[in-house]
Design an enzyme around this catalytic site. Sequence first.
Site, short mmCIF file in Angstrom:
data_model
loop_
_atom_site.label_atom_id
_atom_site.label_comp_id
_atom_site.label_asym_id
_atom_site.label_seq_id
_atom_site.Cartn_x
_atom_site.Cartn_y
_atom_site.Cartn_z
N LEU A 1 0.87 -1.17 0.00
CA LEU A 1 0.00 0.00 0.00
C LEU A 1 0.91 1.22 0.00
CD1 LEU A 1 -2.73 -0.93 2.65
CD2 LEU A 1 -2.93 -1.03 0.17
N ASP A 2 0.53 2.26 -0.73
CA ASP A 2 1.33 3.47 -0.77
C ASP A 2 1.51 4.02 0.64
OD1 ASP A 2 1.34 3.21 -3.51
OD2 ASP A 2 -0.32 4.62 -3.82
N LYS A 3 2.54 4.83 0.81
CA LYS A 3 2.84 5.40 2.12
C LYS A 3 1.65 6.16 2.69
CE LYS A 3 6.32 8.28 4.44
NZ LYS A 3 7.56 9.08 4.25
#
Length: 260
Positions: free
Chosen positions: A106-108
């Site tokens: 998952l993106d930051k």
Amino acid sequence: MKKRMRLDKMLSHMGYGTRSEIKKAVKQGKVTLNGKTVKDSGLSIDPEQEDVTWEGERVVYRDVVYLMLNKPQGVISATEDTRDRTVIDLLEPEDQVLQPFPVGRLDKDTEGLLLLTNDGQLAHELLSPRKHVDKTYEARVRGEVNETDRLLFAAGVTLDDGYVTMPAALQVLKVEKAAAMEEPESWIQLTIKEGKFHQVKRMFEAVGKKVTYLRRISMGPLKLDPSLPLGSYRELTDEEVELLRSHRGTAAAVERVTKP
């Protein structure tokens, strides 16, 4: 065939210390085997059948781990990083012992469901592009998401690199009208079957809109526990693990049938 191993290896595997530390603890009488204090840390045991205690507490053996994390913003989906905190840093030391890793990323700045496991085969099945495992997200989008967008997503949209996505199911949950001269915001739910880099954000950019908040709520049959606070995690239940294993078997069967 029974799975046998040395007592000290089993205890080390479960995070009770180094081999030398465990050897010392055994000599001090801190470990029992089947109710009896032992002095030899090199004993061969069946960790799944025999009863081991450490300072009176039963040692529960496991060689695989399945964790559901409600990932917060600001941490990255990696096992280690020199600059940022990782999802592994959110785990208690005893849950890091079996070296789980994030299944996918998952993106930051993205929140929500992330599976952590050391089951490499299961991870492969869930991540393989050929399996087309559903991933469902909730998002806040700047602009009014409408029926035209739903139809475009259902047909597949062209991303900035020319890639055409697989059909995706877009549902508008709510549109919040803004003050004059400001764009409305839409709350949506989107199910995709791929995992391209920044895919959800890029899909909305392709139709002229911007994602301002993103959260994953399911991956395959696994759904985010609504009672799990951001940044917290728990082990999967036996039922959830079985759902994933069953899904893996179904996906593998589909691949065999459809593979050219």
